[in-house]
Design a protein around this motif. Structure first.
Motif, PDB file in Angstrom:
ATOM      1  N   ARG A 237       0.802  -1.215   0.000  1.00  0.00           N
ATOM      2  CA  ARG A 237       0.000   0.000   0.000  1.00  0.00           C
ATOM      3  C   ARG A 237       0.837   1.268   0.000  1.00  0.00           C
ATOM      4  NH1 ARG A 237      -3.881  -2.891   4.455  1.00  0.00           N
ATOM      5  NH2 ARG A 237      -4.487  -4.596   3.085  1.00  0.00           N
ATOM      6  N   ASP A 238       2.075   1.185   0.494  1.00  0.00           N
ATOM      7  CA  ASP A 238       2.953   2.343   0.396  1.00  0.00           C
ATOM      8  C   ASP A 238       3.283   2.639  -1.058  1.00  0.00           C
ATOM      9  OD1 ASP A 238       4.280  -0.114   0.425  1.00  0.00           O
ATOM     10  OD2 ASP A 238       6.196   0.834   0.883  1.00  0.00           O
ATOM     11  N   LEU A 239       3.419   1.578  -1.870  1.00  0.00           N
ATOM     12  CA  LEU A 239       3.677   1.758  -3.295  1.00  0.00           C
ATOM     13  C   LEU A 239       2.490   2.409  -3.987  1.00  0.00           C
ATOM     14  CD1 LEU A 239       5.182   1.333  -5.958  1.00  0.00           C
ATOM     15  CD2 LEU A 239       4.306  -1.011  -6.000  1.00  0.00           C
ATOM     16  N   ALA A 240       1.275   2.042  -3.579  1.00  0.00           N
ATOM     17  CA  ALA A 240       0.077   2.621  -4.187  1.00  0.00           C
ATOM     18  C   ALA A 240       0.042   4.128  -4.011  1.00  0.00           C
ATOM     19  CB  ALA A 240      -1.175   1.987  -3.570  1.00  0.00           C
ATOM     20  N   VAL A 241       0.454   4.609  -2.826  1.00  0.00           N
ATOM     21  CA  VAL A 241       0.491   6.045  -2.567  1.00  0.00           C
ATOM     22  C   VAL A 241       1.683   6.687  -3.266  1.00  0.00           C
ATOM     23  CG1 VAL A 241       0.626   7.832  -0.797  1.00  0.00           C
ATOM     24  CG2 VAL A 241      -0.655   5.738  -0.348  1.00  0.00           C
ATOM     25  N   GLY A 242       2.850   6.083  -3.118  1.00  0.00           N
ATOM     26  CA  GLY A 242       4.060   6.639  -3.705  1.00  0.00           C
ATOM     27  C   GLY A 242       3.986   6.753  -5.208  1.00  0.00           C
ATOM     28  N   ASN A 243       3.318   5.806  -5.856  1.00  0.00           N
ATOM     29  CA  ASN A 243       3.154   5.822  -7.300  1.00  0.00           C
ATOM     30  C   ASN A 243       2.411   7.074  -7.754  1.00  0.00           C
ATOM     31  OD1 ASN A 243       2.923   4.666 -10.050  1.00  0.00           O
ATOM     32  ND2 ASN A 243       0.775   4.416  -9.516  1.00  0.00           N
ATOM     33  N   VAL A 244       1.370   7.442  -7.018  1.00  0.00           N
ATOM     34  CA  VAL A 244       0.571   8.621  -7.372  1.00  0.00           C
ATOM     35  C   VAL A 244       1.342   9.906  -7.103  1.00  0.00           C
ATOM     36  CG1 VAL A 244      -1.439   9.980  -6.661  1.00  0.00           C
ATOM     37  CG2 VAL A 244      -1.680   7.539  -7.128  1.00  0.00           C
ATOM     38  N   VAL A 245       1.946   9.997  -5.918  1.00  0.00           N
ATOM     39  CA  VAL A 245       2.677  11.211  -5.551  1.00  0.00           C
ATOM     40  C   VAL A 245       3.840  11.443  -6.518  1.00  0.00           C
ATOM     41  CG1 VAL A 245       4.066  12.319  -3.764  1.00  0.00           C
ATOM     42  CG2 VAL A 245       2.013  11.033  -3.130  1.00  0.00           C
ATOM     43  N   GLY A 246       4.606  10.391  -6.774  1.00  0.00           N
ATOM     44  CA  GLY A 246       5.736  10.513  -7.699  1.00  0.00           C
ATOM     45  C   GLY A 246       5.289  10.882  -9.100  1.00  0.00           C
ATOM     46  N   SER A 247       4.188  10.290  -9.553  1.00  0.00           N
ATOM     47  CA  SER A 247       3.683  10.587 -10.891  1.00  0.00           C
ATOM     48  C   SER A 247       3.264  12.051 -11.016  1.00  0.00           C
ATOM     49  CB  SER A 247       2.496   9.672 -11.213  1.00  0.00           C
ATOM     50  OG  SER A 247       1.953   9.982 -12.476  1.00  0.00           O
ATOM     51  N   ASN A 248       2.623  12.596  -9.976  1.00  0.00           N
ATOM     52  CA  ASN A 248       2.196  13.997 -10.031  1.00  0.00           C
ATOM     53  C   ASN A 248       3.383  14.943 -10.119  1.00  0.00           C
ATOM     54  OD1 ASN A 248      -0.421  13.087  -9.811  1.00  0.00           O
ATOM     55  ND2 ASN A 248      -0.979  14.487  -8.166  1.00  0.00           N
ATOM     56  N   ILE A 249       4.449  14.627  -9.384  1.00  0.00           N
ATOM     57  CA  ILE A 249       5.658  15.456  -9.449  1.00  0.00           C
ATOM     58  C   ILE A 249       6.268  15.398 -10.840  1.00  0.00           C
ATOM     59  CG2 ILE A 249       8.000  15.743  -8.549  1.00  0.00           C
ATOM     60  CD1 ILE A 249       6.930  14.633  -5.860  1.00  0.00           C
ATOM     61  N   PHE A 250       6.395  14.183 -11.391  1.00  0.00           N
ATOM     62  CA  PHE A 250       6.990  14.020 -12.708  1.00  0.00           C
ATOM     63  C   PHE A 250       6.116  14.658 -13.787  1.00  0.00           C
ATOM     64  CE2 PHE A 250       9.883  11.363 -10.608  1.00  0.00           C
ATOM     65  CZ  PHE A 250      10.881  10.943 -11.469  1.00  0.00           C
ATOM     66  N   ASN A 251       4.791  14.606 -13.623  1.00  0.00           N
ATOM     67  CA  ASN A 251       3.908  15.188 -14.638  1.00  0.00           C
ATOM     68  C   ASN A 251       4.156  16.678 -14.819  1.00  0.00           C
ATOM     69  OD1 ASN A 251       2.648  12.796 -15.285  1.00  0.00           O
ATOM     70  ND2 ASN A 251       0.820  13.187 -14.059  1.00  0.00           N
ATOM     71  N   VAL A 252       4.266  17.405 -13.716  1.00  0.00           N
ATOM     72  CA  VAL A 252       4.479  18.852 -13.814  1.00  0.00           C
ATOM     73  C   VAL A 252       5.900  19.161 -14.271  1.00  0.00           C
ATOM     74  CG1 VAL A 252       4.561  21.028 -12.545  1.00  0.00           C
ATOM     75  CG2 VAL A 252       2.719  19.406 -12.100  1.00  0.00           C
ATOM     76  N   LEU A 253       6.879  18.566 -13.604  1.00  0.00           N
ATOM     77  CA  LEU A 253       8.269  18.918 -13.897  1.00  0.00           C
ATOM     78  C   LEU A 253       8.746  18.369 -15.232  1.00  0.00           C
ATOM     79  CD1 LEU A 253       9.926  18.483 -10.370  1.00  0.00           C
ATOM     80  CD2 LEU A 253       8.935  20.536 -11.405  1.00  0.00           C
ATOM     81  N   ALA A 254       8.511  17.081 -15.487  1.00  0.00           N
ATOM     82  CA  ALA A 254       9.037  16.459 -16.706  1.00  0.00           C
ATOM     83  C   ALA A 254       8.089  16.623 -17.889  1.00  0.00           C
ATOM     84  CB  ALA A 254       9.314  14.978 -16.458  1.00  0.00           C
ATOM     85  N   VAL A 255       6.795  16.325 -17.688  1.00  0.00           N
ATOM     86  CA  VAL A 255       5.851  16.350 -18.812  1.00  0.00           C
ATOM     87  C   VAL A 255       5.582  17.785 -19.270  1.00  0.00           C
ATOM     88  CG1 VAL A 255       3.545  15.719 -19.583  1.00  0.00           C
ATOM     89  CG2 VAL A 255       4.792  14.205 -18.027  1.00  0.00           C
ATOM     90  N   LEU A 256       5.155  18.633 -18.342  1.00  0.00           N
ATOM     91  CA  LEU A 256       4.885  20.028 -18.701  1.00  0.00           C
ATOM     92  C   LEU A 256       6.163  20.735 -19.110  1.00  0.00           C
ATOM     93  CD1 LEU A 256       2.864  22.294 -18.970  1.00  0.00           C
ATOM     94  CD2 LEU A 256       3.130  22.777 -16.534  1.00  0.00           C
TER      95      LEU A 256
END
Length: 362
Positions: A237-256
Motif C-alpha cells: 500500500r505504500d507503493l500505491a500512494v508513492g506511485n501517485v505522488v511521484g507521478s504527479n511530481i513528474f507530470n508537472v516537472l518532466a511532462v509540462l
C-alpha cells in the motif's frame, strides 16, 4: 457521418492501448540495458521506471504541443494530476486503507504540493514559456539528484517500485529492441490518441481543453491506476500512494517542462487559471494533512476523494453544456467545498495521529 466518428473512437482506443504497451516495453528494455551497464537497481528505479510511468503523458503532451494543441497538452497534465489523487488514491483506499510512509510525508508530498503551485504562478502572464519549461526540467533534475543522494545514504525511497526493474534478457540486442520498440509505440499511440480525441471533441462540440482534462488525462493515467490498485490489493500500500505522488511530481516537472521547452511555450486558457490550476493546487494542499493523520489514508477519506472527483467531473460537464449554473457551481467548489476540506483536514492534523494499525487493516 457515423463512419468518421467510429474511426475517431477506434483511433482513440487504439492509441490508449498502444501507449500503455509502449510504456511497458520502454521501461523493460531501458531498465534491462541500465542493469547491464552496472547502474544500481535503485537508481534505475528512481529514473527509468519513474519516468516510464509518466511516458504516456510525456508522449501525448509533446505530440499535442508540437501540433499546436496546447490546451490538450496542459489539460493532460492538470487533469492527470487531479485524476491521480482524487480517483486513483480514492479507489485504492476503498480497496484497502493505504499506508503513508514517513519519507513520503517528509519529502515527496510537500514537493508535490509546491510543484502543483508552479503552473498557476507561471501561467499568470497567460503562458508557460520555453524558459518556464526549462526551469521545470532543471527542477526535475534536482529532484532526481536528491532522490539519488538519499538512496546512497541508505534511506531508500518508498515511491519507487524497485522490483519493477526488469531482469536483462538473454541478449542486449533484444533489450535494445524492447526499448526502441516501446519508444516507437509511444509516438504512434500518442499521435493516434490526440488525433482521435480532438476529432471526437470537434464532432461533439466539446473544447479540446475539456477533452485533455478528461478523456486524455484519464487514459494516460491508466498505468498509474492499474499499478496503484494492484499494489493496494497485494498489500503493497505504500507503493500505491508513492506511485501517485511521484507521478504527479513528474507530470508537472518532466511532462509540462518538456512540452513547454520543446514547443516554444504553451498558451494558458483563462479557464485553467480561474478553476483547474487552483483545483490541482487545492487538492494537493488538502492531501497534505490527510496524509499525515494516522500514517494512513482510510476508506472514508478515499470515499471523500472519489466524491470530489465526481464534483469536478460535474463541473466539467456543466462547462461543456454551457449550463448557466456552471459559474455558481465553480464558485461553490472553489469558495466553499475545497476550503472546508482543507479546514477539516487541518483540524484532523492538529488533533493528532490516529491508530496507525488502520493502514494494515483489510
Amino acid at each position: 457521418m457515423t463512419t468518421p466518428l467510429v474511426g475517431d473512437l477506434v483511433s482513440t482506443l487504439v492509441g490508449l492501448v498502444v501507449l500503455t504497451l509502449g510504456a511497458d516495453l520502454l521501461v523493460r528494455g531501458a531498465s534491462a540495458l541500465a542493469s547491464r551497464a552496472g547502474i544500481p537497481p535503485l537508481l534505475v528505479g528512481l529514473t527509468v521506471v519513474a519516468l516510464g510511468t509518466s511516458a504516456p503523458e510525456i508522449a501525448v503532451s509533446l505530440d499535442a504541443a508540437m501540433g499546436g494543441r496546447g490546451d490538450v497538452a496542459l489539460g493532460n497534465v492538470v487533469g492527470s494530476n487531479i485524476f491521480n489523487v482524487l480517483f486513483i488514491l480514492g479507489a485504492s483506499a476503498l480497496a484497502a486503507p493505504l499506508v503513508v510512509k514517513s519519507q513520503l510525508v517528509r519529502l515527496d508530498v510537500p514537493v508535490m504540493v509546491a510543484v502543483s503551485a508552479l503552473p498557476l504562478l507561471m501561467g499568470l502572464d497567460g503562458a508557460i514559456s520555453r524558459g518556464d519549461g526549462g526551469l521545470l526540467l532543471v527542477l526535475m533534475a534536482a529532484y532526481v539528484a536528491v532522490l539519488a543522494l538519499l538512496a546512497r545514504r541508505g534511506e531508500g525511497h518508498d515511491a519507487i517500485d524497485v522490483d519493477a526493474v526488469a531482469t536483462p534478457s538473454s541478449s542486449p540486442l533484444l533489450d535494445l529492441a524492447f526499448a526502441l520498440g516501446g519508444l516507437v509505440l509511444l509516438v504512434l499511440g500518442a499521435d493516434a490518441l490526440v488525433e482521435g480525441a480532438t476529432a471526437l471533441a470537434r464532432a461533439a462540440g466539446v473544447s479540446e481543453l475539456v477533452v485533455g482534462l478528461t478523456v486524455v488525462a484519464a487514459g494516460t493515467s491508466l498505468p498509474e491506476l492499474a499499478t496503484s490498485l494492484v499494489a493496494s490489493l497485494r498489500g503493497q500500500r505504500d507503493l500505491a500512494v508513492g506511485n501517485v505522488v511521484g507521478s504527479n511530481i513528474f507530470n508537472v516537472l518532466a511532462v509540462l517542462g518538456t512540452g513547454a521547452a520543446v514547443s516554444g511555450g504553451l498558451e494558458v486558457a483563462p479557464g485553467l487559471l480561474r478553476f483547474d490550476f487552483p483545483v490541482m493546487l487545492a487538492v494537493g494542499l488538502a492531501c497534505l494533512p490527510v496524509f499525515m493523520t494516522g500514517a494512513a489514508i482510510t476508506r472514508v477519506e478515499g470515499a471523500v476523494f472519489l466524491a470530489y472527483y465526481l464534483i469536478y467531473a460535474i463541473y466539467l460537464g456543466l462547462h461543456t453544456a454551457d449550463h448557466p449554473f456552471q459559474e455558481e457551481f465553480g464558485i461553490a467548489v472553489l469558495g466553499v467545498v475545497l476550503p472546508l476540506t482543507i479546514a477539516v483536514a487541518a483540524a484532523m492534523w492538529l488533533r493528532g495521529p490516529e491508530d496507525e494499525t488502520v493502514g494494515d487493516a483489510g
